[in-house]
Design a protein around this motif. Structure first.
Motif, PDB file in Angstrom:
ATOM      1  N   ASP A 113      25.977  41.251  52.758  1.00 30.13           N
ATOM      2  CA  ASP A 113      25.045  42.300  53.919  1.00 30.13           C
ATOM      3  C   ASP A 113      25.952  41.416  55.480  1.00 30.13           C
ATOM      4  O   ASP A 113      25.150  41.838  56.024  1.00 30.13           O
ATOM      5  CB  ASP A 113      24.223  41.918  53.803  1.00 30.13           C
ATOM      6  N   ARG A 114      26.498  40.749  54.885  1.00 31.04           N
ATOM      7  CA  ARG A 114      27.082  40.407  56.254  1.00 31.04           C
ATOM      8  C   ARG A 114      28.693  40.880  56.894  1.00 31.04           C
ATOM      9  O   ARG A 114      29.142  40.234  57.761  1.00 31.04           O
ATOM     10  CB  ARG A 114      27.337  39.346  56.642  1.00 31.04           C
ATOM     11  N   LEU A 115      29.145  40.918  55.604  1.00 28.34           N
ATOM     12  CA  LEU A 115      30.992  41.528  55.751  1.00 28.34           C
ATOM     13  C   LEU A 115      30.652  43.115  55.746  1.00 28.34           C
ATOM     14  O   LEU A 115      30.733  44.014  54.510  1.00 28.34           O
ATOM     15  CB  LEU A 115      31.368  41.037  54.481  1.00 28.34           C
ATOM     16  N   THR A 116      31.510  43.743  56.688  1.00 28.78           N
ATOM     17  CA  THR A 116      31.533  45.047  56.612  1.00 28.78           C
ATOM     18  C   THR A 116      32.957  45.514  57.137  1.00 28.78           C
ATOM     19  O   THR A 116      34.073  44.779  57.720  1.00 28.78           O
ATOM     20  CB  THR A 116      31.179  46.155  57.732  1.00 28.78           C
ATOM     21  N   SER A 117      34.070  46.176  55.353  1.00 29.46           N
ATOM     22  CA  SER A 117      35.383  46.589  56.168  1.00 29.46           C
ATOM     23  C   SER A 117      35.149  47.938  56.650  1.00 29.46           C
ATOM     24  O   SER A 117      34.786  48.979  56.984  1.00 29.46           O
ATOM     25  CB  SER A 117      36.102  46.903  54.807  1.00 29.46           C
ATOM     26  N   VAL A 118      35.736  47.919  57.769  1.00 28.81           N
ATOM     27  CA  VAL A 118      36.399  48.977  58.866  1.00 28.81           C
ATOM     28  C   VAL A 118      37.154  49.359  58.768  1.00 28.81           C
ATOM     29  O   VAL A 118      38.731  48.757  58.910  1.00 28.81           O
ATOM     30  CB  VAL A 118      35.695  49.348  60.204  1.00 28.81           C
ATOM     31  N   TYR A 119      37.469  51.144  59.404  1.00 31.86           N
ATOM     32  CA  TYR A 119      39.053  51.825  58.413  1.00 31.86           C
ATOM     33  C   TYR A 119      38.584  52.774  60.289  1.00 31.86           C
ATOM     34  O   TYR A 119      37.669  52.918  60.491  1.00 31.86           O
ATOM     35  CB  TYR A 119      38.650  51.962  57.453  1.00 31.86           C
ATOM     36  N   THR A 124      26.326  37.337  67.472  1.00 34.84           N
ATOM     37  CA  THR A 124      25.962  38.302  66.708  1.00 34.84           C
ATOM     38  C   THR A 124      26.915  39.086  65.763  1.00 34.84           C
ATOM     39  O   THR A 124      26.700  39.121  64.083  1.00 34.84           O
ATOM     40  CB  THR A 124      24.573  39.370  66.511  1.00 34.84           C
ATOM     41  N   ASP A 125      28.190  39.736  66.553  1.00 30.04           N
ATOM     42  CA  ASP A 125      29.357  40.696  65.547  1.00 30.04           C
ATOM     43  C   ASP A 125      30.859  39.760  66.188  1.00 30.04           C
ATOM     44  O   ASP A 125      29.934  39.803  66.935  1.00 30.04           O
ATOM     45  CB  ASP A 125      29.009  42.013  66.116  1.00 30.04           C
ATOM     46  N   ILE A 126      31.636  40.431  65.090  1.00 28.34           N
ATOM     47  CA  ILE A 126      32.905  39.513  65.370  1.00 28.34           C
ATOM     48  C   ILE A 126      33.248  40.533  64.641  1.00 28.34           C
ATOM     49  O   ILE A 126      32.898  41.306  63.240  1.00 28.34           O
ATOM     50  CB  ILE A 126      33.100  38.494  64.635  1.00 28.34           C
ATOM     51  N   PHE A 127      34.716  41.343  65.377  1.00 32.05           N
ATOM     52  CA  PHE A 127      35.853  42.227  64.746  1.00 32.05           C
ATOM     53  C   PHE A 127      36.675  41.077  64.470  1.00 32.05           C
ATOM     54  O   PHE A 127      37.808  40.799  65.402  1.00 32.05           O
ATOM     55  CB  PHE A 127      36.078  43.151  65.350  1.00 32.05           C
ATOM     56  N   LEU A 130      31.620  30.605  68.841  1.00 32.05           N
ATOM     57  CA  LEU A 130      30.620  31.370  68.085  1.00 32.05           C
ATOM     58  C   LEU A 130      29.647  30.510  67.877  1.00 32.05           C
ATOM     59  O   LEU A 130      28.085  31.185  68.183  1.00 32.05           O
ATOM     60  CB  LEU A 130      31.330  31.878  66.884  1.00 32.05           C
ATOM     61  N   GLU A 131      29.509  29.428  67.694  1.00 32.38           N
ATOM     62  CA  GLU A 131      28.252  28.625  67.472  1.00 32.38           C
ATOM     63  C   GLU A 131      27.402  28.575  68.715  1.00 32.38           C
ATOM     64  O   GLU A 131      25.945  28.628  68.711  1.00 32.38           O
ATOM     65  CB  GLU A 131      28.309  27.252  66.822  1.00 32.38           C
ATOM     66  N   GLN A 157      34.581  28.036  56.971  1.00 30.71           N
ATOM     67  CA  GLN A 157      33.512  27.860  57.798  1.00 30.71           C
ATOM     68  C   GLN A 157      33.178  27.733  59.509  1.00 30.71           C
ATOM     69  O   GLN A 157      32.422  28.403  60.565  1.00 30.71           O
ATOM     70  CB  GLN A 157      33.114  25.777  58.481  1.00 30.71           C
ATOM     71  N   THR A 158      34.207  28.300  60.115  1.00 31.91           N
ATOM     72  CA  THR A 158      34.766  28.899  60.900  1.00 31.91           C
ATOM     73  C   THR A 158      33.435  29.718  61.444  1.00 31.91           C
ATOM     74  O   THR A 158      32.874  30.830  62.671  1.00 31.91           O
ATOM     75  CB  THR A 158      36.126  30.183  62.154  1.00 31.91           C
ATOM     76  N   LEU A 159      33.564  31.059  60.534  1.00 31.30           N
ATOM     77  CA  LEU A 159      32.313  32.097  60.381  1.00 31.30           C
ATOM     78  C   LEU A 159      30.996  32.163  59.975  1.00 31.30           C
ATOM     79  O   LEU A 159      30.302  32.925  59.717  1.00 31.30           O
ATOM     80  CB  LEU A 159      32.926  33.576  59.821  1.00 31.30           C
ATOM     81  N   ASP A 160      30.577  30.925  59.646  1.00 33.06           N
ATOM     82  CA  ASP A 160      28.907  30.592  59.320  1.00 33.06           C
ATOM     83  C   ASP A 160      28.014  31.217  59.230  1.00 33.06           C
ATOM     84  O   ASP A 160      27.110  31.701  59.430  1.00 33.06           O
ATOM     85  CB  ASP A 160      28.961  29.092  58.861  1.00 33.06           C
ATOM     86  N   SER A 161      27.981  30.838  61.001  1.00 30.93           N
ATOM     87  CA  SER A 161      27.035  31.327  62.244  1.00 30.93           C
ATOM     88  C   SER A 161      26.518  32.785  62.543  1.00 30.93           C
ATOM     89  O   SER A 161      26.244  33.083  63.244  1.00 30.93           O
ATOM     90  CB  SER A 161      27.118  30.429  63.154  1.00 30.93           C
ATOM     91  N   VAL A 162      28.305  33.570  62.034  1.00 29.34           N
ATOM     92  CA  VAL A 162      28.048  34.939  62.505  1.00 29.34           C
ATOM     93  C   VAL A 162      27.770  35.805  61.591  1.00 29.34           C
ATOM     94  O   VAL A 162      27.566  35.601  60.349  1.00 29.34           O
ATOM     95  CB  VAL A 162      29.319  35.443  62.892  1.00 29.34           C
TER      96      VAL A 162
END
Length: 544
Positions: free
Chosen positions: A331-337, A283-286, A277-278, A301-306
């Motif tokens: 504004d960095r986290l989105t739940s999708v369904y 820019t985007d991960i699902f 990721l780093e 900390q794995t997702l800090d850079s995304v």
């Protein structure tokens, strides 16, 4: 056609919910859209896999060479073509090759049992497949014509399925100069044609084949409301290609001139995930809900850079969502369904804060060019009333392959407020909250999602009951304190040879690994409730 009862209040609430129309290239095929990107972004990096980097020109040439090999075995227009390969640039090129030839790809996993592979190919009337050397399809599916992805004399793909990273530096077919390109195939494909087929679990023991049109993919990734997709997007391709999340990961990047970064290993290691990721500036991960929760618990900390984290597949733990907000901010986290039948995502909910009265995270509002309705007993629900979620729009599958009864059960045409809609009955219950978002309230049936995979408990029970060592069976889903779900099977033995290991071995020959219960508990009999049904609480209370 069903005529839904409506009130002015219900109609106005749903009208506001469904203001989602946006322009998108709904008349173009995926292969056309990709080739447009090749023309515009020919020297931009399209695919990354470890140290391998292919530009759009190189990926297109690779796909064209595979397409030429495929066409040498006959026309593919309108046909379903199997694809079985490890995560690699060759896998992505193979999907493109099938589409360029006018076919639809059926992604399958080499680790699935031979009987299941054969059944899926037969159900899809698939007689041709692209496969890498590790898949060994020629020996496993003798009735299927297997076209090798690798050219003779190229990479010797003898690494194990798990060892995809070990071949990343070896010479392979993209090393041929991009000028060695036979050109784009002449096949023409309409936007209404089928682009791919995914199989979902079926309650009768027979998986359901879900075809998805080219137009539906365009609807998913163009003018996206749930994230920003353009030539600067760098998407991580982490999901198995047999899982519909891969549709977003692959085409969200490659139809915009962005970069698709293939995770280099078969299994996720948080340290490696963080490095990728780093290093690649993703820019985007699902992430499936379960994997997202595990990262928060073990290595946040794995997702800090995304830049943008999309997560879904199961109901969310509010405790984990609260921790994610604290760690990553709004504004960095989105739940999708969304179900497979509606092409990956149907609704989204940007998580900016949790309300004090919240007992479930909303599934949000429809994505672009998608509509959602809450219906109960033939009536459009008003805000606050719980009903079944119906979905509409160009993302819908045309129906299950060779399953008219299942199609008639799940797809319908309704009229509401003078508007005629073709809808998919999700089987999910929800209500429209006072602020205009949908809140999930559970399932109508016993279908569950575990690690993002949709599983019918009835299909697992079907195969358990067919086991000669099993007299009776019952399948439940349990949840640990962290919100992690798993399948538990309870079995009444037919004879002394019925052991957890024996039952697990039987299932391993018939079901993919994600559908095999994590625990198999032997019982003398099943406790019954006052109504004569299996008492689930009593079963679980008895312990292992």
């Amino acid at each position: 056609m069903d005529e839904l009862e409506v009130t002015d209040k219900a109609l106005e609430a749903h009208r506001l919910l469904n203001r989602t129309t946006a322009p998108y290239p709904g008349q173009a095929s995926v292969s056309e859209l990709f080739e447009q990107c090749v023309a515009r972004f020919s020297d931009s990096v399209a695919v990354v896999h470890g140290s391998r980097r292919l530009t759009y020109r190189e990926l297109n040439a690779l796909a064209n060479r595979i397409a030429a090999r495929l066409l040498a075995h006959g026309s593919c227009e309108g046909r379903i073509v199997g694809v079985c390969a490890r995560r690699s640039p060759e896998l992505i090129a193979s999907l493109l090759a099938v589409l360029k030839c006018g076919g639809a790809y059926l992604p399958v996993d080499a680790t699935w049992p031979d009987d299941r592979l054969a059944a899926l190919f037969e159900q899809a009337q698939c007689t041709v497949a692209l496969g890498d050397a590790a898949a060994n399809l020629s020996a496993r599916l003798p009735g299927v014509t297997t076209v090798p992805i690798e050219e003779a004399g190229s990479v010797e793909n003898t690494a194990s399925i798990e060892d995809t990273a070990s071949i990343e530096d070896t010479a392979s077919i993209e090393n041929a100069d991009a000028a060695d390109d036979p050109g784009n195939p002449a096949a023409t494909t309409s936007a209404e044609a089928i682009a791919y087929v995914n199989f979902t679990s079926g309650s009768t023991g027979r998986p359901k084949a879900v075809p998805i049109q080219h137009r539906a993919i365009a609807r998913l990734v163009f003018r996206a409301r749930y994230t920003t997709l353009d030539e600067s997007s760098v998407l991580l391709q982490l999901a198995p290609v047999t899982f519909d999340a891969a549709t977003f990961e692959i085409w969200g990047a490659l139809l915009h001139g962005g970069t698709c970064v293939l995770y280099p290993s078969a299994f996720v290691r948080f340290s490696e995930l963080q490095r990728v990721l780093e290093q690649e500036k993703v820019t985007d991960i699902f992430l499936t809900t379960a994997l997202f929760n595990s990262i928060l618990d073990e290595a946040p900390q794995t997702l800090d850079s995304v830049g943008r984290i999309l997560t879904g597949g199961e109901a969310h733990s509010l405790r984990h969502i609260a921790r994610a907000l604290d760690r990553y901010g709004p504004d960095r986290l989105t739940s999708v369904y969304g179900p497979t039948e509606c092409t990956t995502f149907a609704t989204y909910h940007p998580v900016r804060a949790l309300r004090a009265d919240e007992n479930a995270l909303p599934i949000g509002v429809p994505i672009q060019n998608t509509r959602a309705y809450v219906v109960e007993a033939g009536r459009l629900c008003e805000p606050g009333e719980t009903g079944e979620v119906l979905l509409a729009g160009p993302g819908l599958s045309p129906g299950y392959l060779a399953s008219p009864e299942a199609t008639a059960h799940s797809f319908a045409t309704v009229r509401l407020g003078g508007v005629i809609e073709r809808v998919y009955r999700t089987g999910d219950r929800a209500y429209l909250r006072d602020d205009g978002v949908l809140v999930f309230q559970g399932r109508l049936d016993d279908q569950v999602k575990i690690n993002g995979y949709r599983i019918e408990l009835g299909e697992v029970a079907h195969h358990l009951d067919a086991c000669p060592a099993v007299k009776q069976s019952h399948v439940l889903v349990t949840e640990d304190p962290t919100g992690q779900k798993k399948l538990v099977a309870f079995v009444v033995p037919e004879h002394e040879g019925c052991t957890p290991a024996a039952v697990r071995g039987y299932l391993a020959g018939r079901l993919p690994g994600y559908m095999i219960p994590g625990e198999i508990r032997i019982r003398d009999g099943f406790p019954l409730s006052a109504t004569g049904k299996v008492d689930r609480a009593a079963l679980l209370a008895a312990g292992p």
